[in-house]
Design a protein around this motif. Structure first.
Motif, mmCIF file in Angstrom:
data_model
loop_
_atom_site.group_PDB
_atom_site.id
_atom_site.type_symbol
_atom_site.label_atom_id
_atom_site.label_comp_id
_atom_site.label_asym_id
_atom_site.label_seq_id
_atom_site.Cartn_x
_atom_site.Cartn_y
_atom_site.Cartn_z
ATOM 1 N N ARG B 295 61.595 43.310 40.736
ATOM 2 C CA ARG B 295 60.629 43.042 41.798
ATOM 3 C C ARG B 295 59.574 44.138 41.921
ATOM 4 N NH1 ARG B 295 64.039 40.858 46.933
ATOM 5 N NH2 ARG B 295 64.738 38.915 46.012
ATOM 6 N N ALA B 296 60.038 45.366 41.875
ATOM 7 C CA ALA B 296 59.083 46.464 42.105
ATOM 8 C C ALA B 296 58.017 46.486 41.026
ATOM 9 C CB ALA B 296 59.820 47.791 42.161
ATOM 10 N N SER B 297 58.427 46.292 39.794
ATOM 11 C CA SER B 297 57.422 46.373 38.749
ATOM 12 C C SER B 297 56.535 45.137 38.733
ATOM 13 C CB SER B 297 58.066 46.569 37.380
ATOM 14 O OG SER B 297 58.954 45.524 37.131
ATOM 15 N N ILE B 298 57.083 44.008 39.156
ATOM 16 C CA ILE B 298 56.224 42.825 39.269
ATOM 17 C C ILE B 298 55.124 43.089 40.276
ATOM 18 C CG2 ILE B 298 56.152 40.487 40.166
ATOM 19 C CD1 ILE B 298 58.780 39.951 38.867
ATOM 20 N N VAL B 299 55.518 43.639 41.406
ATOM 21 C CA VAL B 299 54.503 43.920 42.424
ATOM 22 C C VAL B 299 53.524 44.959 41.917
ATOM 23 C CG1 VAL B 299 54.170 44.852 44.719
ATOM 24 C CG2 VAL B 299 56.007 43.276 44.307
ATOM 25 N N GLY B 300 54.019 45.977 41.227
ATOM 26 C CA GLY B 300 53.128 46.990 40.676
ATOM 27 C C GLY B 300 52.137 46.397 39.681
ATOM 28 N N ASP B 301 52.657 45.542 38.803
ATOM 29 C CA ASP B 301 51.759 44.890 37.847
ATOM 30 C C ASP B 301 50.743 44.017 38.549
ATOM 31 O OD1 ASP B 301 54.232 44.331 35.190
ATOM 32 O OD2 ASP B 301 53.015 46.066 35.767
ATOM 33 N N ALA B 302 51.187 43.357 39.587
ATOM 34 C CA ALA B 302 50.260 42.499 40.325
ATOM 35 C C ALA B 302 49.138 43.323 40.941
ATOM 36 C CB ALA B 302 51.012 41.724 41.410
ATOM 37 N N ILE B 303 49.506 44.462 41.457
ATOM 38 C CA ILE B 303 48.478 45.332 42.045
ATOM 39 C C ILE B 303 47.452 45.721 40.997
ATOM 40 C CG2 ILE B 303 48.090 47.623 43.005
ATOM 41 C CD1 ILE B 303 50.783 47.408 44.362
ATOM 42 N N ASP B 304 47.941 46.146 39.831
ATOM 43 C CA ASP B 304 47.000 46.531 38.778
ATOM 44 C C ASP B 304 46.149 45.362 38.344
ATOM 45 O OD1 ASP B 304 49.485 48.700 37.260
ATOM 46 O OD2 ASP B 304 47.986 49.067 38.829
ATOM 47 N N TYR B 305 46.776 44.224 38.279
ATOM 48 C CA TYR B 305 46.020 43.064 37.824
ATOM 49 C C TYR B 305 44.951 42.681 38.827
ATOM 50 C CZ TYR B 305 45.140 38.520 35.742
ATOM 51 O OH TYR B 305 44.556 37.449 35.159
ATOM 52 N N ILE B 306 45.278 42.751 40.097
ATOM 53 C CA ILE B 306 44.265 42.433 41.107
ATOM 54 C C ILE B 306 43.095 43.401 40.999
ATOM 55 C CG2 ILE B 306 43.789 42.466 43.564
ATOM 56 C CD1 ILE B 306 46.399 41.248 44.104
ATOM 57 N N LYS B 307 43.425 44.673 40.816
ATOM 58 C CA LYS B 307 42.324 45.635 40.683
ATOM 59 C C LYS B 307 41.485 45.314 39.455
ATOM 60 C CE LYS B 307 44.652 49.465 42.900
ATOM 61 N NZ LYS B 307 45.451 50.642 42.640
ATOM 62 N N GLU B 308 42.165 44.966 38.382
ATOM 63 C CA GLU B 308 41.432 44.634 37.166
ATOM 64 C C GLU B 308 40.535 43.425 37.383
ATOM 65 O OE1 GLU B 308 43.912 44.233 33.635
ATOM 66 O OE2 GLU B 308 42.706 42.474 33.120
ATOM 67 N N LEU B 309 41.061 42.428 38.042
ATOM 68 C CA LEU B 309 40.259 41.235 38.292
ATOM 69 C C LEU B 309 39.047 41.572 39.153
ATOM 70 C CD1 LEU B 309 42.941 38.484 38.945
ATOM 71 C CD2 LEU B 309 41.383 38.636 37.026
ATOM 72 N N LEU B 310 39.245 42.409 40.114
ATOM 73 C CA LEU B 310 38.109 42.773 40.959
ATOM 74 C C LEU B 310 37.031 43.458 40.133
ATOM 75 C CD1 LEU B 310 39.923 44.083 44.131
ATOM 76 C CD2 LEU B 310 38.458 42.088 43.968
ATOM 77 N N VAL B 311 37.476 44.372 39.286
ATOM 78 C CA VAL B 311 36.502 45.069 38.434
ATOM 79 C C VAL B 311 35.767 44.075 37.540
ATOM 80 C CG1 VAL B 311 36.402 46.551 36.403
ATOM 81 C CG2 VAL B 311 37.580 47.332 38.438
ATOM 82 N N THR B 312 36.535 43.153 36.985
ATOM 83 C CA THR B 312 35.915 42.178 36.089
ATOM 84 C C THR B 312 34.904 41.333 36.825
ATOM 85 O OG1 THR B 312 38.056 42.107 34.994
ATOM 86 C CG2 THR B 312 36.439 40.453 34.369
ATOM 87 N N VAL B 313 35.273 40.923 38.011
ATOM 88 C CA VAL B 313 34.338 40.096 38.769
ATOM 89 C C VAL B 313 33.045 40.847 39.029
ATOM 90 C CG1 VAL B 313 33.968 39.074 41.037
ATOM 91 C CG2 VAL B 313 36.042 38.586 39.812
ATOM 92 N N ASN B 314 33.221 42.080 39.402
ATOM 93 C CA ASN B 314 32.009 42.864 39.640
ATOM 94 C C ASN B 314 31.156 42.985 38.400
ATOM 95 O OD1 ASN B 314 32.421 43.352 42.309
ATOM 96 N ND2 ASN B 314 33.559 45.251 41.976
ATOM 97 N N GLU B 315 31.817 43.259 37.324
ATOM 98 C CA GLU B 315 31.091 43.421 36.074
ATOM 99 C C GLU B 315 30.349 42.156 35.691
ATOM 100 O OE1 GLU B 315 33.890 45.038 33.324
ATOM 101 O OE2 GLU B 315 32.275 45.387 31.892
ATOM 102 N N LEU B 316 31.044 41.049 35.817
ATOM 103 C CA LEU B 316 30.412 39.795 35.447
ATOM 104 C C LEU B 316 29.211 39.510 36.327
ATOM 105 C CD1 LEU B 316 33.505 37.549 34.726
ATOM 106 C CD2 LEU B 316 31.817 38.361 33.101
ATOM 107 N N ASN B 317 29.408 39.759 37.583
ATOM 108 C CA ASN B 317 28.265 39.557 38.473
ATOM 109 C C ASN B 317 27.090 40.410 38.046
ATOM 110 O OD1 ASN B 317 28.991 37.628 40.376
ATOM 111 N ND2 ASN B 317 30.348 39.078 41.402
ATOM 112 N N LEU B 318 27.403 41.624 37.743
ATOM 113 C CA LEU B 318 26.343 42.521 37.324
ATOM 114 C C LEU B 318 25.653 42.017 36.069
ATOM 115 C CD1 LEU B 318 24.961 45.261 37.635
ATOM 116 C CD2 LEU B 318 26.652 46.154 36.074
ATOM 117 N N LEU B 319 26.449 41.601 35.123
ATOM 118 C CA LEU B 319 25.875 41.117 33.880
ATOM 119 C C LEU B 319 24.989 39.907 34.114
ATOM 120 C CD1 LEU B 319 28.815 41.452 31.361
ATOM 121 C CD2 LEU B 319 26.723 42.776 31.454
#
Lengths: 204, 482
Positions: B295-319
């Motif tokens: 459970r703990a690592s699933i949640v940890g991975d989810a956190i990283d993934y959410i951050k990654e998605l946010l970054v990607t969204v920003n980047e795409l918008n910028l592009l």
């Protein structure tokens, strides 16, 4: 289960200390392992709760505060973001502007060769053998678009594999320093390799 | 004055020296006082009814003892009915009859299992009467006499768990419980079979809350505490006994019924847990490369993934903004002029071109200076055998790759880079210990819209593919998505 595992470890440690002490230490070890287990369990739970809290802080839509809803909200949020990303990237691909790199690239190529000459950098190919199976190569060639890729491809076809590599680009030239090994551990000869390389460079 | 056994009239105040052929009071006991008699009876009574009250399967010896030749017991047995008959109160009602029937049945059953003489003895006895109207209990159950014949004479204060005696006669509900109140009380004075005692004790406390006369108070869900229920579950063998009691009120004791509350608890808790686990699994399925499954690592991975998605969204918008901006500019100037990749997070999110114009110097396409924020994105992705770190600053892409197995991925990497239209500037790395590690720096060709997560996912995909193929020749590179 954890207790069993820990007990096993404790047994091992006791063995190291000395068999004689095994029985004496049993009770201590039990309590020790129990408390270690307790602490470990506590830490584990703490870790999980901290992470859940972080997750919660990231997700904008919050309904309730219990564990199940945190995860639910996170799932919906991730799905949302993924959809977003997909839509945006599709949009990006659709509206892909035609690259104007063609003419520019060629300009660059010409530039690099000229630049090399202008800076006194001379194309060079050197091969030395480190031992029976390893060669060391040094190549200086004008830098062109995806030239390195082509070089690697051709070398792999010929049965060479670059292991330790360093590539830099400067003043229009590309410097390749690499340790080359035969893909199947065959013996390589320096002179033959050098000729081969020269051939390849001419081609790409 | 003397207790006339035949007439069954007992005068509590009389000298309790029963005479008569049937009565065999221990002559050694010269206690004329009723108290002592009562005490005797008291002492003897629990033995009798303890035997009956306990689970028959467990208590054969005691029953035997009761039925066998213990003079005291037999005498008491004989005395009992007299006591009951003698009472002017409700004991003249049907209940004693019921009790007697029940006891007779019980005794008969038991007797059949025991030696014959004992059987004769017990069967020949007048139906055993319970000691409820025993003097010792009178003060405990003052309302007994006044109560009506139909209702159990014992008040709620005497509510105790239904004695197991009732199993012999399921219809003797109230009566049986009535029968057992004093017994239970008595039994408490003597060592009892632990399971029964422990079982009954928790109910004793509960019993007081219910005012159904003589009925066990565990009616409905509210009466049973979880601990009591748990205890009940623990002592499975005794539940069988309790279970046999049926009353007018639905006594919810026993595995099937009384465990209702507990099994409901278990069931809801189980449901809750399974649902929670399903949710964790759902979360894990969304994550691209889950490594561990706790459970703990699933949640940890989810956190990283959410951050990654946010970054990607920003980047795409910028592009996208840049592209639109560039096209505009191209229309104006007929030149690809977007060299600087200006990133203004708010602007990208707003998606308004006006905000971007506010950042970039207007009408200066040839300006290559950096204005405002630079495009910067950073991404890490891990898979089982590979770690990829992609960083984009402006137009430079730095990819770091650590491949844990001995697969030479340099060629693959360069292929990927050329597909993504990245101009390789710098490579360094090689075979380090057990890993292959490479650091590649490249520049993004102008006009290409490549964003960090696309790079990362492509790299990982390609490398993993080769890793899993475990083939000497690298697989054909994936087609460029551009």
């Amino acid at each position: 289960m954890d207790g069993l595992c820990l007990g096993g470890i404790g047994g091992g440690e006791n063995g190291r200390i000395g068999r004689g002490q095994l029985e004496d230490n049993d009770d201590d070890d039990d309590t020790q392992y129990k408390s270690k287990n307790l602490e470990a369990e506590r830490r584990r739970r703490l870790k999980l709760s901290q992470r859940l809290l972080t997750l919660r802080s990231l997700v904008p839509k919050i309904t309730n505060m219990n564990m199940a809803t945190i995860i639910d909200d996170a799932v919906t949020y991730i799905v949302d973001l993924q959809k977003n990303v997909k839509a945006l990237s599709d949009q990006l691909l659709e509206t892909e502007a035609p690259c104007e790199d063609g003419p520019k690239a060629s300009v660059d190529e010409i530039d690099t060769a000229q630049e090399m000459e202008a800076n006194g950098v001379k194309p060079d190919v050197q091969v030395t053998s480190i031992d029976e199976h390893k060669l060391w190569i040094k190549i200086i060639i004008p830098k062109k678009k995806s030239r390195f890729t082509k070089l690697l491809e051709t070398l792999s076809v010929c049965g060479f594999e670059l292991t330790d590599t360093s590539v830099t680009a400067f003043k229009g030239a590309m410097l390749i320093l690499s340790c080359v090994e035969g893909a199947s551990g065959e013996m390589l000869k320096a002179s033959r390799t050098k000729d081969l390389l020269l051939e390849i460079i001419k081609g790409i | 004055m003397i207790a006339d056994l035949d007439t069954a009239y007992f005068d509590p105040n009389s000298i309790a020296v029963p005479e008569g052929p049937d009565v065999e009071f221990p002559r050694t006991q010269d206690h004329p006082h009723s108290y002592h008699l009562l005490h005797q009876l008291q002492e003897n009574v629990p033995a009798d009814f303890a035997d009956y009250s306990c689970d028959i399967s467990n208590d054969h010896p005691t029953v035997e003892k009761a039925i066998d030749g213990d003079p005291r017991n037999t005498s008491n047995n004989r005395v009992m009915p007299n006591f009951v008959d003698g009472q002017a109160s409700s004991w003249n009602s049907n209940q004693p009859g019921l009790l007697q029937d029940m006891l007779q049945q019980l005794v008969a059953d038991q007797a059949q299992m025991q030696n014959g003489t004992a059987t004769q003895k017990s069967s020949g006895e007048v139906p055993l009467m319970p000691p409820p109207d025993h003097l010792g209990f009178f003060h405990l159950f003052p309302s007994a006499r006044s109560s009506s014949s139909t209702s159990p004479p014992w008040p709620s204060s005497s509510l105790l768990p239904k004695p197991p005696l009732s199993y012999a006669n399921p219809n003797a509900s109230a009566a049986s419980s009535v029968l057992y109140d004093p017994l239970f009380h008595l039994r408490n004075l003597q060592p009892q079979p632990p399971p029964m005692g422990e079982l009954l004790y928790p109910y004793a406390g509960l019993a007081h809350e219910d005012n159904n006369g003589g009925e066990f108070a565990v009616n409905g869900e509210g009466g049973m505490t979880t601990t009591a229920a748990m205890m009940m579950m623990m002592y499975g063998e005794d539940e069988g006994v309790l279970e046999m009691m049926e009353g007018g009120n639905r006594v919810k004791i026993g595995k099937r019924r009384g465990g209702n509350k507990l099994t409901k608890h278990f069931a809801t808790e189980r449901d809750r847990r399974t649902q929670l686990n399903e949710k964790y699994v759902a979360l894990r399925d969304l994550i691209p490369n889950p490594t561990k499954f706790d459970r703990a690592s699933i949640v940890g991975d989810a956190i990283d993934y959410i951050k990654e998605l946010l970054v990607t969204v920003n980047e795409l918008n910028l592009l996208l903004e840049r592209k639109r901006w560039g096209r505009e500019r191209r229309c104006k100037r007929r030149r690809v002029a977007v060299d600087e990749e200006v990133e203004e997070e708010d602007a990208a999110v707003d998606g308004g071109e006006s905000s971007i114009t506010a950042v970039t110097p207007p009408g200066d396409p040839a300006d290559r200076s950096f204005n405002g924020a630079l495009r910067s994105s950073c991404l890490q992705r891990k898979s089982k055998a590979t770690e990829v770190d992609v960083r984009i600053v402006n137009d430079e892409v730095t990819i770091k790759l650590v491949q844990r197995k001995k697969i030479n991925c340099l060629l693959l990497m360069t292929r990927v880079l050329s597909e993504l239209q990245l101009d390789l500037h710098h490579v360094s790395g090689g075979h380090i210990g057990e890993h292959y590690s490479f650091l590649l720096t490249s520049k993004i060709f102008e006009g290409s819209t490549v964003y960090a997560s696309a790079i990362a996912s492509k790299v990982i995909e390609v490398v993993d593919r080769q890793y899993y193929a475990a083939a000497a020749a690298p697989p054909p590179p994936s087609s460029c998505s551009y």
